[in-house]
Each structure stands twice: as structure tokens, then as C-alpha cells.
Design an enzyme around this catalytic site. Structure first.
Site, short mmCIF file in Angstrom:
data_model
loop_
_atom_site.label_atom_id
_atom_site.label_comp_id
_atom_site.label_asym_id
_atom_site.label_seq_id
_atom_site.Cartn_x
_atom_site.Cartn_y
_atom_site.Cartn_z
N ASN A 6 -6.09 1.17 4.63
CA ASN A 6 -7.06 0.07 4.73
C ASN A 6 -6.63 -0.81 5.92
OD1 ASN A 6 -8.70 -2.16 4.40
ND2 ASN A 6 -7.56 -2.96 2.64
N TRP A 7 -7.41 -0.74 6.99
CA TRP A 7 -7.03 -1.49 8.20
C TRP A 7 -7.33 -2.98 8.08
CZ3 TRP A 7 -8.94 1.87 12.95
CH2 TRP A 7 -8.27 3.11 12.93
N LYS A 8 -8.06 -3.36 7.06
CA LYS A 8 -8.49 -4.77 6.91
C LYS A 8 -9.19 -5.21 8.20
CE LYS A 8 -4.53 -5.45 3.96
NZ LYS A 8 -4.05 -6.33 2.93
N HIS A 61 -11.76 -5.19 -3.43
CA HIS A 61 -10.40 -5.50 -2.95
C HIS A 61 -10.10 -6.96 -3.29
CE1 HIS A 61 -7.02 -6.22 -0.28
NE2 HIS A 61 -6.87 -4.91 -0.20
N GLU A 80 -8.85 -9.24 -1.66
CA GLU A 80 -9.22 -10.19 -0.60
C GLU A 80 -10.72 -10.49 -0.65
OE1 GLU A 80 -7.38 -7.98 2.57
OE2 GLU A 80 -5.42 -8.46 1.71
N GLU A 114 -3.63 -2.60 -7.61
CA GLU A 114 -3.04 -3.41 -6.55
C GLU A 114 -2.67 -4.79 -7.11
OE1 GLU A 114 -4.12 -1.80 -2.46
OE2 GLU A 114 -5.54 -3.38 -2.91
N GLY A 135 0.48 -7.36 1.03
CA GLY A 135 0.83 -8.02 2.30
C GLY A 135 2.02 -8.95 2.20
N SER A 140 2.16 -3.36 -0.40
CA SER A 140 3.35 -3.24 0.46
C SER A 140 3.99 -1.85 0.42
CB SER A 140 4.37 -4.33 0.10
OG SER A 140 3.81 -5.61 0.33
N GLY A 178 -2.08 -0.93 3.31
CA GLY A 178 -2.67 -1.89 4.24
C GLY A 178 -1.90 -1.92 5.55
N GLY A 179 -1.06 -2.93 5.71
CA GLY A 179 -0.33 -3.18 6.96
C GLY A 179 0.34 -1.94 7.55
C1 PEP Z 1 -4.23 -3.35 0.81
O1 PEP Z 1 -4.79 -3.87 1.76
O2 PEP Z 1 -4.91 -2.79 -0.05
C2 PEP Z 1 -2.76 -3.40 0.72
C3 PEP Z 1 -2.17 -2.84 -0.30
O3 PEP Z 1 -2.10 -4.05 1.74
P1 PEP Z 1 -0.52 -3.98 2.07
O4 PEP Z 1 -0.13 -2.52 2.05
O5 PEP Z 1 -0.40 -4.58 3.45
O6 PEP Z 1 0.19 -4.75 1.03
#
Ligand code: PEP
Length: 246
Positions: free
Chosen positions: A9-11, A94, A96, A163, A169, A207, A228-229
Site C-alpha cells: 500500500n503506497w498510501k 483502511h 487512515e 491492522e 507506520g 510496520s 505500507g512504508g
Molecule cells: C498500511 O498502510 O496498511 C500499513 C500497514 O503501513 P505500515 O506498513 O507503514 O505500518
């Protein structure tokens, strides 16, 4: 047999130019063929990625979508638009989106129904806040989200991502044991609601990196990861997909 899925997930990262450079490099990596891999870029990058991944095994996902097919919904993107450019997966709910954009479970249920109507595969995100975890309310929150979001859903193929909000993040993870226990609960609840618990892929997200993915993937019932990141760098995301080699 559930094929593991690792989705990036590039956000809100990567311009179309950056996305093109990323994907040109990523499609040349030698990826583990036992793992299904999806990239989930911002809307404006979807078309270019869709063109570049043609003929590869990489799947395409969107980060959100409207529940309506078309109409007066300024700023929204419809399922028909996503389908036409080759999107297969859509992240629904999500944290966010739930948090910053106030998407509630009624709205998310409509989005799930739109996925069902158009043959898009949802990646439904559920998870608890730190406060809920500390009060011992993790399963209550997740049970509520699943009950509401899956109301009247009869999908035969869907993905759920566990999640924990406090792990997204932040560099903090749920332990693989804790993630496994919650995922076991999610599978039972999904089975109760849809009757297909054993067929649903349930991912862990929060993470995930190349140095911790193995611990999650080693646990029975954890069918992959929503990353994500760490999905924004070709080398790191490749190491995550190829975790068996690390
Ligand atoms: C996500 O965006 O779904 C996520 C899990 O982000 P991260 O891996 O950066 O915690």
C-alpha cells in the site's frame, strides 16, 4: 489451499513518474512465484502501473473507491473506472480512511457491496486502537467491524487485513503470536458471518519489514501481509516478498 498475498500500500506516495521508475525496476526482480504480489498505488498512478505490469504476475489494487457507479460525487472514483483500467483489489476501510476521512461502517458496507456487484476483490481492514487494546476490547472492536462491514455480503473471494492501528507506520508490531490469535478470531467470525472462513485470506499489517516478515509468515493462519512504508523501496519490498530467502 490459500495462496499467500503480499500487497504494498503506497498510501499518498509516488508521482506517476516515480511510479513508472519503481515498477520498471520491480518487474525485473526475481519474485517468489508461490507468493501473490500486489501493488496498491494512488489513483493517478494506476493506469501507468496497469500498462507496465501487463504480462507479469503482479496484481493491481486501489486504495479506496466510491460505492456508486457514477453521479454527483465530486472527488470520488467509481468501481467501473477501476475495473476498466485493470484493478483487481480494493482496500476497504483502511484505518487512515476510517480515521482522517470519517468513513464509518455503514459506508464501508456499501463499498463492500459495490465490490461484490462489480467483481472487485476487497481487502477489508480491521483493527483496534492502543486504548482499545489496553482495555481488552480488541476482539469487541474487530467483531463489531466485521459484523457491520460484512452485512449482506455473499462474496466468495475476499481478503481481510488485521491492522492494529497502533502498529501502522509507527515501527511497533503486534507480536506474531498476538497477530495469530486475533487472526484466528477473525477467521471464526468470518465463518460465522459468511460461512467461508477457511477460504478467506487474512493478512497482518503494521510496520512489516524484511527483518520481521518471516516471524509472521511462519504462523499458521497468517496468509500474507499488507505493507505500507516498506513497500516504497524496490529492494526492501522484494526482500519482503522473497522472505524465504532471507
Ligand atoms: C498500511 O498502510 O496498511 C500499513 C500497514 O503501513 P505500515 O506498513 O507503514 O505500518
Amino acid at each position: 489451499m490459500r495462496k499467500p498475498l503480499i500487497a504494498g500500500n503506497w498510501k499518498m506516495n509516488m508521482t506517476p513518474t516515480e511510479a513508472k521508475t519503481f515498477i520498471a525496476n520491480f518487474i525485473n526482480q526475481n519474485l517468489d512465484s508461490d507468493i501473490e504480489v500486489a501493488v496498491i498505488p494512488p489513483f493517478v498512478d494506476l493506469e501507468i502501473i496497469s500498462r507496465e505490469i501487463k504480462g507479469t504476475k503482479i496484481k493491481l489494487g486501489a486504495q479506496n473507491m466510491c460505492w456508486e457507479d457514477n453521479g454527483a460525487y465530486t472527488g470520488e472514483i467509481s468501481p467501473l473506472m477501476l475495473k476498466e483500467i485493470g484493478v483487481e483489489y480494493v482496500i476497504i476501510g483502511h484505518s487512515e480512511r476510517r480515521g482522517y476521512f470519517k468513513e464509518d461502517d455503514t459506508m464501508l458496507n456499501l463499498k463492500m457491496k459495490a465490490c461484490q456487484k462489480h467483481g472487485l476483490k476487497p481487502i477489508l481492514c480491521v483493527g483496534e486502537t492502543l486504548e482499545e487494546r489496553e482495555k481488552g476490547m480488541t476482539l469487541d472492536r474487530i467483531g463489531y467491524e466485521l459484523t457491520e462491514d460484512l452485512k449482506d455480503i455473499t462474496l466468495k473471494e475476499l481478503v481481510i487485513a488485521y491492522e492494529p492501528i497502533w502498529a501502522i507506520g509507527t515501527g511497533k508490531n503486534a507480536s506474531p503470536e498476538d497477530a495469530q490469535a486475533v487472526i484466528e478470531y477473525i477467521r471464526k467470525k468470518a465463518d460465522e458471518l459468511l460461512g467461508i472462513g477457511e477460504d478467506i485470506r487474512i493478512l497482518y499489517g503494521g510496520s512489516v519489514k524484511s527483518d520481521n516478515i518471516k516471524g509472521f509468515m511462519a504462523r499458521e493462519g497468517i496468509d500474507g501481509a499488507l505493507v505500507g512504508g516498506a513497500s516504497l523501496k524496490v529492494d526492501e519490498f522484494t526482500r519482503i516478498v522473497n522472505f524465504k530467502e532471507v
